[in-house]
Design a protein around this motif. Sequence first.
Motif, PDB file in Angstrom:
ATOM      1  N   GLU A  55       0.710  -1.092   0.082  1.00 15.77           N
ATOM      2  CA  GLU A  55       0.012  -0.190   0.163  1.00 15.77           C
ATOM      3  C   GLU A  55       0.848   1.778   0.339  1.00 15.77           C
ATOM      4  OE1 GLU A  55      -2.860   1.694   3.125  1.00 15.77           O
ATOM      5  OE2 GLU A  55      -4.214  -0.301   2.570  1.00 15.77           O
ATOM      6  N   ALA A  56       0.407   2.078  -0.224  1.00 13.17           N
ATOM      7  CA  ALA A  56       1.247   3.949  -0.806  1.00 13.17           C
ATOM      8  C   ALA A  56       0.566   4.474  -0.737  1.00 13.17           C
ATOM      9  CB  ALA A  56       2.352   3.615  -1.860  1.00 13.17           C
ATOM     10  N   GLY A  57       0.232   5.108   0.686  1.00 11.45           N
ATOM     11  CA  GLY A  57      -0.475   6.247  -0.188  1.00 11.45           C
ATOM     12  C   GLY A  57      -2.304   6.361   0.653  1.00 11.45           C
ATOM     13  N   GLY A  58      -2.143   5.312   1.287  1.00 11.97           N
ATOM     14  CA  GLY A  58      -3.577   4.738   0.908  1.00 11.97           C
ATOM     15  C   GLY A  58      -3.868   3.863  -0.341  1.00 11.97           C
ATOM     16  N   LEU A  59      -3.353   3.569  -1.091  1.00 10.47           N
ATOM     17  CA  LEU A  59      -3.553   3.405  -2.453  1.00 10.47           C
ATOM     18  C   LEU A  59      -2.956   1.786  -2.574  1.00 10.47           C
ATOM     19  CD1 LEU A  59      -3.317   5.914  -4.787  1.00 10.47           C
ATOM     20  CD2 LEU A  59      -5.390   5.092  -4.001  1.00 10.47           C
TER      21      LEU A  59
END
Length: 268
Positions: A149-153
């Motif tokens: 996950e990165a930045g909630g994505l």
Amino acid sequence: MGILRDIDETQAPLMEHLVELRGRLLRSVLVLAIAFGVCFYFADQILAFLARPLAEAFPPGQGRLVYTKLYEVFFVELKVALFAAFCVSFPFIANQLWAFVAPGLYAREKKAFLPFLLATPLLFTAGACLAYFVVMPTAFRFFLGFQGEAGGLPIEALPSAGEYLSLVMQFILAFGISFLLPVLLLLLERAGIVSRKSLSKIRRYVIVGVVGVAAVVTPPDPGSQLILAAPLYLLFEGSLLLMLILERREGSRDDKGESEDREAREST
């Protein structure tokens, strides 16, 4: 007239060799075409076999291959069939090549060259098996470890069928061809281009070269590079050992021949 007759006599064997070469090439192409047809019929099963390392690297129930072009999977199956057909028909093609070249060799040359012809498919298969059973699963697990996950994505791996097949073929061909190093070194040594002593003196450069080759032909993960570099260096050392054994065997054979000649001269 005598010169023209000599030219005609030299052209006749040349035409016979060209006709023979044409026949062997046609037989090889025919066998390759038949193998391609059979492999294309089983292209789904072959693709499933090639995709197994990726499927096992994914968490259960998460792995899949996608395609973004309507014709992509069709061309993937064509490439799979052609790749498998060449692997299947290679023994026949190599046999045709040997049958064409062998009549022009002396008995000693045949005896020296035949082991290299037999060792080539065995070493290539060993390299391909190492790539399929060891390197690809290790590399795929390493690459899939970047999912998250990165930045909630969510970051999810969605490999395409075409790109995956290209990567698999790169692995298999790179490891298979790299494992032919002993054949290349022994042929160069037999041709007098290199010697065992000269190769022994450049070990440090060989290590650098092996690491460089592993870095170029494998994906940029340390595990895959190490798995290729270590066997390559071991194959290099094994080639030097085999050269030493052959040198001692030939030396003992020469000494035996000299002693027999000396005994024959003394008896006379």
